[in-house]
Design a protein around this motif. Structure first.
Motif, short mmCIF file in Angstrom:
data_model
loop_
_atom_site.label_atom_id
_atom_site.label_comp_id
_atom_site.label_asym_id
_atom_site.label_seq_id
_atom_site.Cartn_x
_atom_site.Cartn_y
_atom_site.Cartn_z
N LEU A 1 0.89 -1.22 0.06
CA LEU A 1 0.00 0.00 -0.05
C LEU A 1 0.75 1.40 0.06
N LEU A 2 0.73 2.14 -1.05
CA LEU A 2 1.25 3.33 -1.18
C LEU A 2 1.01 4.28 0.10
N ASP A 3 1.72 5.31 0.31
CA ASP A 3 1.41 6.46 1.32
C ASP A 3 0.24 7.32 1.13
N ILE A 4 -0.09 7.33 -0.29
CA ILE A 4 -1.33 7.99 -0.78
C ILE A 4 -2.46 6.96 -0.75
N ASP A 5 -2.53 5.93 -0.04
CA ASP A 5 -3.43 5.14 -0.01
C ASP A 5 -4.00 4.30 -1.25
N ARG A 6 -2.84 3.85 -2.01
CA ARG A 6 -3.27 3.39 -3.20
C ARG A 6 -2.52 1.91 -3.30
N ILE A 7 -3.39 0.97 -3.59
CA ILE A 7 -2.83 -0.34 -3.77
C ILE A 7 -1.91 -0.56 -4.90
N ILE A 8 -0.76 -1.15 -4.70
CA ILE A 8 0.32 -1.38 -5.61
C ILE A 8 -0.12 -3.01 -6.16
N VAL A 9 -0.20 -2.60 -7.62
CA VAL A 9 -0.90 -3.97 -8.25
C VAL A 9 0.60 -4.72 -8.68
N PRO A 10 0.83 -5.98 -8.49
CA PRO A 10 1.98 -6.83 -8.57
C PRO A 10 2.11 -6.86 -10.37
N LEU A 11 3.07 -7.01 -10.58
CA LEU A 11 3.88 -6.86 -11.96
C LEU A 11 2.88 -7.89 -12.98
N PRO A 12 2.58 -9.06 -12.54
CA PRO A 12 1.98 -9.90 -13.71
C PRO A 12 0.27 -9.67 -13.80
N TYR A 13 -0.23 -8.68 -13.06
CA TYR A 13 -1.42 -8.24 -12.92
C TYR A 13 -1.56 -6.72 -13.69
N LYS A 14 -0.38 -6.18 -13.83
CA LYS A 14 -0.59 -5.03 -14.58
C LYS A 14 -0.95 -4.86 -16.08
N ASP A 15 -1.59 -4.10 -16.63
CA ASP A 15 -2.19 -4.04 -17.80
C ASP A 15 -1.00 -4.08 -19.04
N ASN A 16 0.07 -3.53 -18.67
CA ASN A 16 1.26 -3.58 -19.55
C ASN A 16 2.51 -3.61 -18.74
N PRO A 17 2.58 -5.16 -18.33
CA PRO A 17 3.77 -5.56 -17.61
C PRO A 17 5.18 -5.53 -18.08
N GLY A 18 5.32 -5.77 -19.63
CA GLY A 18 6.41 -5.52 -20.30
C GLY A 18 7.01 -4.29 -20.27
N ALA A 19 6.06 -3.07 -20.30
CA ALA A 19 6.63 -1.67 -20.27
C ALA A 19 7.42 -1.77 -18.80
N LEU A 20 6.62 -2.11 -17.78
CA LEU A 20 7.07 -1.75 -16.49
C LEU A 20 8.35 -2.43 -16.12
N LEU A 21 8.43 -3.73 -16.45
CA LEU A 21 9.63 -4.58 -16.32
C LEU A 21 10.58 -3.78 -16.84
N ASN A 22 10.52 -3.45 -18.08
CA ASN A 22 11.75 -2.75 -18.82
C ASN A 22 12.12 -1.54 -18.09
N ALA A 23 11.36 -0.80 -17.36
CA ALA A 23 11.28 0.40 -16.51
C ALA A 23 12.11 -0.01 -15.40
N ARG A 24 11.89 -1.13 -14.70
CA ARG A 24 12.67 -1.50 -13.38
C ARG A 24 13.67 -2.05 -13.89
N ASN A 25 14.33 -2.55 -15.08
CA ASN A 25 15.40 -3.06 -15.40
C ASN A 25 16.29 -1.77 -15.61
N GLN A 26 15.78 -1.03 -16.24
CA GLN A 26 16.73 0.21 -16.43
C GLN A 26 17.09 0.80 -15.22
N GLN A 27 16.11 1.03 -14.13
CA GLN A 27 16.40 1.61 -12.98
C GLN A 27 17.58 0.78 -12.33
N SER A 28 17.57 -0.52 -12.42
CA SER A 28 18.65 -1.15 -11.60
C SER A 28 19.74 -1.26 -12.04
N THR A 29 20.10 -0.96 -13.54
CA THR A 29 21.18 -0.83 -14.32
C THR A 29 21.98 0.63 -14.15
#
Length: 259
Positions: free
Chosen positions: A231-259
């Motif tokens: 749960l985010l501080d703004i009271d919003r539920i974090i949706v896990p990656l497999p249930y995101k509407d565009n998981p591929g784009a989000l996964l790429n963003a995560r990978n870029q942040q970690s590199t």
């Protein structure tokens, strides 16, 4: 718990405001049930992965709140119904309400564990949440089981094995007084039976109130325990990656942040 209600509510309101098709379909399906409740069969509706995830999450959460409210209602109904009955029916009514609240506690117990399992099952598929939800969920499940164990054991013994009045001291006393007065003619015990009925009603009220308060507390603790991770501080539920509407784009963003 209030934070989850806020999160579910805000996301549902956004969905309602942004999608005219969703509004029209919801109204159409609702009116079908209103106009023909017995004839209407609602098929499942295709939707986005994120919306379905949040819907299922809310439904699991809502089942728990329904049980908590049912226990609140049992407290109100039991006292009112017992006072409205003839005195010779009150012992049977007390037994009925004792078994009713124990059954509802058992239902709540299953639903709360189901909610915990739902969160674990969904979020463990996302590596960023897996360790957290499995550790916290396991701890919360054991906590819930430990807190409710006495009531669950009581329910099993008295609902399945024998009527509650044969094990509860207040009801046993009342049952014996009924036999002594109504069968053996001990008129001198009538005042004692009046006091016994009052004591049994008060005991029932305390037990139902305790169970209701405990259930609300446990639901709140499960929500609080998971909130730090999902749960985010703004009271919003974090949706896990497999249930995101565009998981591929989000996964790429995560990978870029970690590199």
């Amino acid at each position: 718990m209030k934070r989850y209600l806020t999160a579910f509510g805000s996301q549902a309101e956004r969905r309602w405001a942004e999608s005219e098709d969703h509004r029209n379909l919801a109204i159409k399906r609702s009116m079908a049930v209103v106009e023909s409740p017995w004839e209407t069969e609602l098929d499942s509706v295709g939707d986005t992965r994120e919306f379905i995830f949040l819907r299922d999450f809310f439904n699991a959460f809502q089942e728990c709140t329904h049980s908590c409210r049912a226990l609140d209602l049992i407290g109100k109904l039991s006292f009112a119904s017992i006072d409205a009955l003839d005195e010779n029916e009150q012992a049977a009514a007390i037994t009925y309400w004792i078994e009713s609240y124990l059954n509802e506690v058992y239902i709540f117990h299953l639903r709360l564990l189901d909610l915990t399992k739902f969160i674990q099952r969904k979020y463990k598929k996302d590596v960023d949440f897996s360790e957290f939800v499995m550790e916290v969920g396991g701890s919360l499940s054991e906590f819930v089981k430990g807190q409710l164990a006495p009531l669950i054991e009581d329910r099993g013994a008295h609902v399945h094995a024998r009527r509650h009045r044969h094990a509860d001291p207040e009801l046993s006393r009342l049952a014996i007084l009924d036999v002594l007065i109504d069968v053996l003619g001990r008129e001198d015990l009538r005042a004692t039976r009046v006091d016994s009925r009052k004591a049994a009603r008060e005991w029932l009220a305390k037990q139902v109130a305790y169970s209701s308060d405990l259930s609300w507390h446990l639901l709140n603790e499960v929500c609080r325990g998971f909130s730090e991770g999902i749960l985010l501080d703004i009271d919003r539920i974090i949706v896990p990656l497999p249930y995101k509407d565009n998981p591929g784009a989000l996964l790429n963003a995560r990978n870029q942040q970690s590199t």
